[in-house]
Every structure is written in structure tokens, then in C-alpha cells.
Design a protein around this motif. Structure first.
Motif, short mmCIF file in Angstrom:
data_model
loop_
_atom_site.label_atom_id
_atom_site.label_comp_id
_atom_site.label_asym_id
_atom_site.label_seq_id
_atom_site.Cartn_x
_atom_site.Cartn_y
_atom_site.Cartn_z
N CYS A 99 -0.87 4.21 -7.05
CA CYS A 99 -1.38 4.34 -5.72
C CYS A 99 -0.33 4.94 -4.72
CB CYS A 99 -1.91 2.95 -5.10
SG CYS A 99 -3.32 2.21 -5.79
N LYS A 100 0.72 4.59 -4.87
CA LYS A 100 1.72 5.13 -4.01
C LYS A 100 1.78 6.44 -4.33
CE LYS A 100 6.21 3.34 -2.36
NZ LYS A 100 7.26 2.43 -3.05
N ALA A 111 -0.26 8.79 -5.82
CA ALA A 111 -1.30 9.46 -5.52
C ALA A 111 -1.14 9.52 -3.80
CB ALA A 111 -2.68 8.75 -5.77
N GLY A 112 -0.99 8.81 -3.20
CA GLY A 112 -0.66 8.91 -1.83
C GLY A 112 0.20 10.10 -1.24
N ALA A 113 1.25 9.99 -1.96
CA ALA A 113 2.50 10.68 -1.87
C ALA A 113 2.18 12.22 -2.03
CB ALA A 113 3.53 10.33 -2.49
N MET A 148 -0.95 13.47 -2.00
CA MET A 148 -2.00 14.04 -1.36
C MET A 148 -1.60 14.53 0.13
SD MET A 148 -5.49 11.52 -1.66
CE MET A 148 -5.77 11.40 -3.47
N SER A 149 -0.56 13.54 0.49
CA SER A 149 0.05 13.83 1.85
C SER A 149 0.97 15.01 1.68
CB SER A 149 0.89 12.73 2.53
OG SER A 149 1.89 12.23 1.57
N ILE A 168 -7.21 2.64 -0.04
CA ILE A 168 -5.71 2.28 -0.41
C ILE A 168 -4.85 3.70 -0.29
CG2 ILE A 168 -4.33 1.40 -1.85
CD1 ILE A 168 -6.32 -0.58 -2.85
N VAL A 169 -5.63 4.48 -0.98
CA VAL A 169 -4.77 5.88 -1.24
C VAL A 169 -4.64 6.69 0.05
CG1 VAL A 169 -4.60 7.97 -2.49
CG2 VAL A 169 -5.11 5.98 -3.87
N VAL A 220 -2.06 5.08 2.21
CA VAL A 220 -0.63 5.75 1.85
C VAL A 220 -0.40 7.16 2.36
CG1 VAL A 220 1.03 6.17 -0.17
CG2 VAL A 220 -0.85 4.34 -0.27
N VAL A 221 -1.47 8.14 2.25
CA VAL A 221 -1.63 9.28 2.67
C VAL A 221 -1.10 9.29 4.40
CG1 VAL A 221 -2.63 11.43 3.28
CG2 VAL A 221 -2.98 10.40 1.17
N GLY A 226 2.54 8.61 4.99
CA GLY A 226 3.48 9.59 4.30
C GLY A 226 3.42 10.74 5.44
#
Lengths: 256, 253
Positions: free
Chosen positions: A189-190, A192-194, A196-197, B222-223, B226-227, B230
Motif C-alpha cells: 500500500c505504501k 503504491a501510494g509513493a 503514484m505521488s 487507502i492508497v 498515501v498519495v 506524499g
């Protein structure tokens, strides 16, 4: 990177006139959806598969792989359409379920077969277009059909940027994988978020560089590109008209 | 108690196994040829006012800042790539996010409607997700209804002074769920059930697609959080560019 995009550039139909390919795909698609007959769907399915595989030179295994893509949606929604929960069992099939029956009738089974065939035939029309005509050619057709300039420009840019961003996201993904970035649910999850950002930040940086580059080359709001010209083959037009007329004739005959 | 729990979990797994084995879980695009012409046209017509509003708002923005075209195009490409990224899934099959909720929060709902229809067109042609005849219906559920709700929830949470991250989670997850409910309604109207008609049919679609769509919505929420973390922590300067889009939810002061 996008398989359909890669294959369409290698298709043997790549240099036939895009207008004819586009009109063929769209008119056949509309007929197929409007008439909703199993016979028409089978004819369309066979014709477009023949054109894509035999004339276009796309390998059959690829073609079958593509036809399987929308399968989940097809299966799930057909289940939803066919099965009923009813206090009385229907003609074809029934299992008891909490004092009721999960059941289906012959008529709905038939219409489901028809729906599946129509959907597959329409998808094959779409594949004929997308496996023989690159996006740039489709944009050329849209331009000829007087789609607003702004939209076409936006599409051209988006199409170009998709590959830039896919490349970035691919390399980010590989580096995350090689550092155990997806070992368990929480880390992935972490990651995937990293991803995308970071991708968004990189995308904006790129767009800013791109604007500077274009500005320094006298960009004034419109992008001028040279169009490739494709000769019109009279035989293709003849085949196209004959095929559509046959389909229309057949659907009128079946509709009576 | 423990053995009983195990039994329940085991039987649930067995029940869900066929669905877990499905290779990929995507957002719920209505497939090419799945709707009758009248529904294709009706949903398409319903999209037109939103698209015109979006088109005009983009035109206005472009007249002020020419650079915005590049950013808008990047946003579109981003939305497309987002939908092809793998996000973690509980079931083991690979799943892909919808990305429209996050897009709406970042770029605003009106710009998202125009970007959305282009992205959906590309998804139909390049990935065979959705189709040309169902473009109107898919645009309505994914590029208009979902993003509008996401944006609305985000703004509402801002008014109510809810934590920003909670707001992002709610906006993206509920936007996703709303998209899936709208798609179910579209399918239900087009294919009414033999008993119970449209209502029963909608219920069936909602029930069956819940298995793939509810986990997807939660994970996407959730994702997206996190985005957001970031972006807030190391991309504030880039986000100022988003200020071009008046509707966009993150304005950096």
C-alpha cells in the motif's frame, strides 16, 4: 508497453486509408448493436476476425488473448441477468434457496446467448479498428469529421504523455520490486501510494519542461504536424459498401 | 469458538475462490455492445451538458494560461496510467484503481469530465476496457457522477473541518462505490429482470459486482491517502501549478 498499440503499428492494414477502416468499424458496430441478432453477430465476428488475423497479420493467439480480456465483466453480468430469485421455479433450471428458488428460464437463456454474441461481435469490431489503426490516424479521422481542435490537440498530447508516464512508472515499479517494496500488504500500500505521488510530481516537472521547449520553438497555441496521406483503394470501398448493404439487407429480412 | 471461526473462514474462501482466481480486477467498465442503442444515446445525451461545461471551463483557463494545456494533458495521461497501475489486493489477483476520485480531488470535477471522456476513449481503444457505443454510459458513471460525488464529499469534509486525510479517503472510496452503484443502475435499467423488473435487476448487479468493487474501493481509498501524504510532504511547489484549475481541491496558500 501497451500491446494493442504495439501490434497496430505492425498490422498489414496499417497503411490502408484510415477513413474507410474507421467507417467500416463504426457502421458495423452500430448495426451489430442496433439489430441484436445472433446471425448478424456471428457474421460480424467471423468477418472482423478474418480481417484482423488474415488480412492484418495479427497472430491468432494474441487475438484470442484480447477476446478474453472483457470476459470477467461478461460472465459476472450475464450471471446477474440470467439468474432470478423467485418463489416459483422457472422452465430451465432451479435450485432451492431459503424457501425460494435460484432459477432461470429458457427464454432468458436464449436472450443471454444473443447478448453474449452481440457483445463479442461488437468487441471484435472495436479490435478491428484498434489493431489496424494507430491513435494518430484515428485523430486524423476525427479531425476530418470536425471534432473541436482543442479536443484533438488534448488527445494528441495525452496519447504522447501516456507513454512517457508509463515508462517512468515502470522503472519506479521495478526499483520498488527489487527493494522488497511489495512483500506484504502494508508495504505494498505504501509503495503504491509513493509510486503514484512520485509519478504525479514527475509528470508536472515534465510538462513544465515540455512547455519551455515548445515555447522556445514558437508554440502559439496550436501544434502543427504533417499528416501522412493514404491512398484510397477503390476495391476496398466496393467491399465495404457491399458488406454493409448485405448486413442491412439481412437485418431487414430477419426483422420481418 | 476458534474451530468454528476457522470453518467459517474456510467455507467463505471456498465460496469466493472462483472470483479470486479471476486474473485482473478492474473498475467496472460496461463492455462494448452490452447496451441497446436507446440507452447508449440516452446516457450520451445526459453527459453533454457536463462536457460542455467542462470544455468551456478549460477554454477559459487556457485563455488565461496557455501552459495549462500541458498540465491538463499530463493530468489526462496520469489518469490513464493510474488505471493501469497495479495496486495491492487482498485476494492475490492483480487489481487496478479507477483513479477518477483522486483526479477529481486534484484537478476539479469539470476538468475531470473532459479528461475523463478522452481517457475512457483511449481505454476503449488501447486496453479494450469499455467501448465506443457504451462510451456515454461509462463517461456518465466514471467521469461525471463518481468525480462529482468525490469532489462534493471532499468539499463537505473541508467545511466540517474533518481531517484532510480522512476526507481524501472518504472522497475516493465513496466516489468509487458511487461509480459502481451507478453502473449497476445503468445495467439494471438496460436489462430488467424477469421477476421484479428493473429494481431486482439493479439489486442483482450491485450484489454480484460487490465482490470485486468493494475491496477495490477501500484499497483505492487507502492508497489515495498515501498519495496525499506524499504530495503534501514533498511536492508543495509542484502543486501550485494545480491552482490553474479553479475547481481543484488543493489550493496551496
Amino acid at each position: 508497453m501497451i500491446l494493442i498499440d504495439k501490434l497496430c503499428y505492425t498490422s498489414k492494414l496499417r497503411y490502408t486509408n484510415p477513413m474507410i477502416k474507421f467507417l467500416f468499424a463504426i457502421i458495423t458496430l452500430i448495426l451489430c448493436v442496433a439489430v441484436r441478432s445472433s446471425v448478424i453477430a456471428c457474421i460480424v465476428l467471423i468477418t472482423t476476425a478474418f480481417l484482423t488475423i488474415q488480412k492484418g497479420g495479427i497472430s491468432p493467439s494474441h487475438y484470442i488473448h484480447f477476446m478474453k480480456l472483457p470476459l470477467i465483466f461478461l460472465v459476472l453480468s450475464t450471471i446477474a441477468i440470467v439468474f432470478n430469485i423467485s418463489p416459483t421455479p422457472f422452465s430451465a433450471f432451479a435450485i432451492p434457496f431459503f424457501h425460494q428458488y435460484i432459477t432461470l428460464s429458457r427464454a432468458s437463456l436464449l436472450s443471454a446467448v444473443q447478448l453474449i454474441l452481440t457483445a463479442l461481435a461488437s468487441v471484435s469490431c472495436l479490435y478491428f479498428l484498434s489493431l489496424s489503426t494507430p491513435i494518430t490516424d484515428i485523430l486524423y479521422v476525427l479531425q476530418r469529421l470536425h471534432c473541436p481542435e482543442l479536443l484533438i490537440e488534448l488527445m494528441l498530447l495525452i496519447y504522447r504523455f501516456i507513454f512517457v508516464l508509463l515508462e517512468i512508472s515502470n522503472s519506479l515499479y521495478i526499483s520498488q520490486q527489487s527493494r522488497l517494496g511489495n512483500v506484504d500488504f502494508k508495504t505494498s500500500c505504501k509503495s503504491a501510494g509513493a509510486l503514484m505521488s512520485t509519478l504525479l510530481v514527475r509528470a508536472f516537472k515534465k510538462s513544465s519542461f515540455l512547455y519551455d521547449a515548445m515555447e522556445s520553438r514558437c508554440y502559439d497555441g496550436t501544434i502543427h504536424v504533417l499528416q501522412e496521406t493514404y491512398p484510397v483503394n477503390k476495391l476496398h470501398i466496393l467491399y465495404f459498401v457491399l458488406f454493409e448493404l448485405t448486413l442491412i439487407g439481412l437485418s431487414v429480412y430477419l426483422g420481418r | 469458538m476458534k474451530t468454528k471461526q476457522k470453518k467459517i473462514i474456510f467455507s467463505l474462501t471456498l465460496l469466493l475462490l472462483p472470483l479470486v482466481c479471476s486474473p485482473t480486477v478492474n473498475a467496472m467498465h460496461i463492455m462494448e455492445g452490452y447496451l441497446a442503442p436507446k440507452y447508449c444515446i440516452a446516457w450520451g445525451v445526459l453527459c453533454v451538458p457536463f462536457l460542455i461545461a467542462g470544455f468551456l471551463s478549460i477554454k477559459k483557463t487556457l485563455a488565461e494560461h496557455r501552459k495549462a494545456l500541458m498540465i491538463l494533458a499530463m493530468a489526462g495521461a496520469y489518469a490513464f496510467v493510474l488505471s493501469s497501475l497495479k495496486i495491492p489486493s487482498v485476494t492475490g489477483s492483480s487489481s487496478h484503481p479507477t483513479g477518477t476520485g483522486l483526479g477529481a480531488v486534484l484537478f476539479g470535477p469539470f476538468a475531470m469530465s473532459v479528461i475523463g471522456i478522452i481517457v475512457l476513449l483511449f481505454q476503449a481503444i488501447l486496453l479494450a476496457h469499455g467501448g465506443l457505443t457504451t462510451l456515454g454510459a461509462n463517461t456518465f458513471s466514471m467521469a461525471i457522477a463518481g468525480p462529482l460525488l468525490s469532489y462534493g464529499i471532499f468539499k463537505l469534509c473541508e467545511k466540517l473541518k474533518v481531517n484532510k486525510l480522512v476526507a481524501v479517503f472518504l472522497a475516493t472510496a465513496l466516489g468509487d462505490l458511487f461509480t459502481y452503484v451507478i453502473t449497476s443502475i445503468q445495467l439494471g435499467i438496460a436489462h430488467p429482470s424477469e421477476v421484479g423488473g428493473i429494481g431486482a435487476s439493479i439489486g442483482k448487479f450491485i450484489g454480484i459486482f460487490a465482490i470485486t468493487q468493494i475491496p477495490l474501493a477501500i484499497i483505492e481509498g487507502i492508497v489515495s491517502v498515501v498519495v496525499m501524504i506524499g504530495l503534501e510532504s514533498y511536492a508543495k511547489s509542484e502543486l501550485t501549478d494545480l491552482g490553474y484549475f479553479k475547481g481543484g481541491a488543493i489550493h496551496v496558500k
